[in-house]
Design a protein around this motif. Structure first.
Motif, PDB file in Angstrom:
ATOM      1  N   LYS A 414       0.834  -1.201   0.000  1.00 49.32           N
ATOM      2  CA  LYS A 414       0.000   0.000   0.000  1.00 49.32           C
ATOM      3  C   LYS A 414       0.879   1.266   0.000  1.00 49.32           C
ATOM      4  O   LYS A 414       0.589   2.246  -0.690  1.00 49.32           O
ATOM      5  CB  LYS A 414      -0.901  -0.007   1.228  1.00 49.32           C
ATOM      6  N   GLU A 417       2.250   1.767  -3.398  1.00 48.11           N
ATOM      7  CA  GLU A 417       1.201   2.277  -4.294  1.00 48.11           C
ATOM      8  C   GLU A 417       1.010   3.782  -4.121  1.00 48.11           C
ATOM      9  O   GLU A 417       0.904   4.533  -5.081  1.00 48.11           O
ATOM     10  CB  GLU A 417      -0.138   1.584  -3.980  1.00 48.11           C
ATOM     11  N   TRP A 418       1.002   4.205  -2.846  1.00 42.25           N
ATOM     12  CA  TRP A 418       0.807   5.634  -2.572  1.00 42.25           C
ATOM     13  C   TRP A 418       1.962   6.450  -3.157  1.00 42.25           C
ATOM     14  O   TRP A 418       1.760   7.456  -3.814  1.00 42.25           O
ATOM     15  CB  TRP A 418       0.693   5.867  -1.052  1.00 42.25           C
ATOM     16  N   ASN A 420       3.961   5.597  -5.472  1.00 41.66           N
ATOM     17  CA  ASN A 420       3.930   5.479  -6.921  1.00 41.66           C
ATOM     18  C   ASN A 420       2.941   6.457  -7.540  1.00 41.66           C
ATOM     19  O   ASN A 420       3.200   7.049  -8.585  1.00 41.66           O
ATOM     20  CB  ASN A 420       3.502   4.047  -7.262  1.00 41.66           C
ATOM     21  N   LYS A 421       1.833   6.635  -6.880  1.00 42.66           N
ATOM     22  CA  LYS A 421       0.786   7.500  -7.399  1.00 42.66           C
ATOM     23  C   LYS A 421       1.125   8.974  -7.176  1.00 42.66           C
ATOM     24  O   LYS A 421       0.859   9.821  -8.014  1.00 42.66           O
ATOM     25  CB  LYS A 421      -0.530   7.171  -6.674  1.00 42.66           C
TER      26      LYS A 421
END
Ligand code: ATP
Ligand code: MG
Length: 431
Positions: A414, A417-418, A420-421
């Protein structure tokens, strides 16, 4: 309190200034890597003899500028005033010089006892490139274009390339005879410094900065008129290739290197944007140096760039440091331990992070994050710690609420992902 000060002609490079140094060094090292030039590192301290032989006793560098001392074993040692002699020694000593095709670079501090002024220090830094085992005209061109492109990429303005040819040893000794005859007749009209050079290093007189001597020298024999056809041919090809490659140059027949081992191409790159110390780069071919220093006869060509002068010349854009990506705000015994753990994990990514170590209030820590303009923050307090989680959000962003997220300490997916975004990143390594 003591009154210790650094020695005259040396400087401390402080963190803010070093940003520019690091940016410049990175650009140079990348450029050399892409051209398959390999690094070599030699000691900063060498036997004095090496420089006497490798640079020449008649030069200013050796006769006036060296930092020489006896060590505790009574050996005469010298802090290197330049890099070529050491590189050549290292190649010969390690049996590398006879193998063809060495493209090498070095970068580091050099020491010369000179009068300090802008762009001139006693400890200064050079980037040097040496192509050893290369004879062709194309190696001269590659050396010149490497130096030129580095300076252009750094955004240095008003660059001028000056070139000359010194011919081979026979050409030069023919010229030297004629020049010495002329000097004998004209000796009294020269400045004192030039007069002193007649016996020691007459070619260097051509390089004088004395205006009167310069005008008298206009009538002296010209080295160019003593060049063999072969040497002239070589020089003409160099000029033609530079034109084809659209590298602007001017010819300067007074550009000389005083020593016998220099041959053919000599060049300098200056910038009109520098004051009196306008030379940023000096280079040339030295086909006779390696044999003179005890190696097998090996042609070679190189250049050296003064980094302090690059720093003075390069633009503001190189003063920019990378922004902090994540600032970790943390308070409370358990929170602080978790924060340390997380901070270590974050170093597996190509992110610039900072862990707040102040133990101050949350608001003080937020202020610090704000001051350094961190792109995002992680917050860990006692509540988060007891839930084994943390909060991450973009900082100073209108939509920050949307991007705020609670993530369990163990949930690397998670977190990734954060990141990465919301942040541009590259994963570097995992343990
Ligand atoms: P100069 O005429 O400026 O003394 P040089 O002929 O002694 O230069 P080289 O030995 O060819 O210089 O060194 C190459 C480059 O190193 C120079 O063009 C310059 O940019 C830089 N350099 C030389 N000496 C110093 C110094 N004392 N401080 C800072 N940079 C230097
Ligand atoms: Mg000098």
């Amino acid at each position: 309190m003591n009154n210790f000060k650094n020695l005259r002609g040396t400087v401390d490079l402080l963190p803010e200034e070093l940003i520019k140094w690091q940016n410049i060094e990175k650009l140079i090292v990348d450029q050399l890597f892409r051209a398959s030039v390999k690094e070599i590192r030699t000691p900063i301290i060498e036997m004095t003899e090496l420089f006497m032989r490798g640079i020449g006793e008649a030069t200013d560098v050796v006769s006036k500028e060296m930092y020489t001392f006896l060590d505790r074993g009574e050996r005469s040692c010298t802090l290197r005033p330049e890099g070529t002699a050491s590189v050549v020694r290292a190649l010969i000593q390690n049996g590398i010089s006879s193998k063809p095709s060495q493209k090498l670079w070095y970068m580091g501090p050099m020491f010369r006892y000179e009068r300090p002024q802008a762009g001139r220090q006693r400890q200064f830094h050079q980037l040097g490139v040496e192509f050893v085992g290369y004879e062709s005209v194309r190696s001269d061109i590659e050396i010149i274009t490497l130096a030129w492109d580095i300076l252009e990429k750094l955004g240095i303005k008003e660059l001028n390339l000056e070139i000359n040819t010194l011919g081979d040893q026979t050409d030069r000794s023919n010229f030297k005879d004629a020049f010495l005859k002329w000097l004998e007749v004209n000796k009294d009209s020269l400045d004192i410094e030039s007069q002193k050079r007649i016996d020691k290093n007459p070619l260097r007189i051509l390089d004088t900065k004395n205006v009167q001597t310069k005008s008298i020298l206009e009538d002296a024999p010209r080295l160019f008129d003593f060049l063999s056809e072969k040497s002239i041919e070589r020089y003409l090809i160099i000029k033609e290739k530079l034109k084809l490659l659209k590298i602007p140059f001017i010819e300067n027949f007074n550009l000389v290197r005083g020593l016998d081992y220099y041959t053919h191409t000599a060049f300098e790159i200056t910038s009109g944007a520098l004051g009196s110390q306008s030379t940023v780069c000096g280079g040339g071919r030295y086909d006779n140096l390696i044999s003179q220093m005890g190696g097998t006869e090996t042609p070679a060509i190189g250049f050296a760039i003064g980094l302090e002068r690059l720093i003075l010349l390069s633009g503001k854009d190189l003063e920019q440091s990378r922004e902090t990506d994540i600032y970790i705000v943390n308070k409370g015994f358990h929170a602080e331990t978790l924060a340390m753990d997380l901070s270590r994990k974050l170093r597996n990514y190509d992110l610039k992070t900072e862990l707040d170590l102040s133990g101050g209030s949350f608001s003080k820590q937020f202020k610090k994050a704000n001051k350094i303009k961190s792109k995002s923050i992680i917050v860990i307090g006692d509540d988060e710690a007891s839930n084994q989680e943390f909060i991450i959000r973009l900082f100073n962003n209108k939509n920050s609420e949307n991007q705020e997220q609670k993530i369990a300490i163990e949930d690397s997916i998670k977190l990734e992902e954060w990141i990465n975004k919301n942040l541009l990143f590259k994963k570097t390594s995992e343990k």
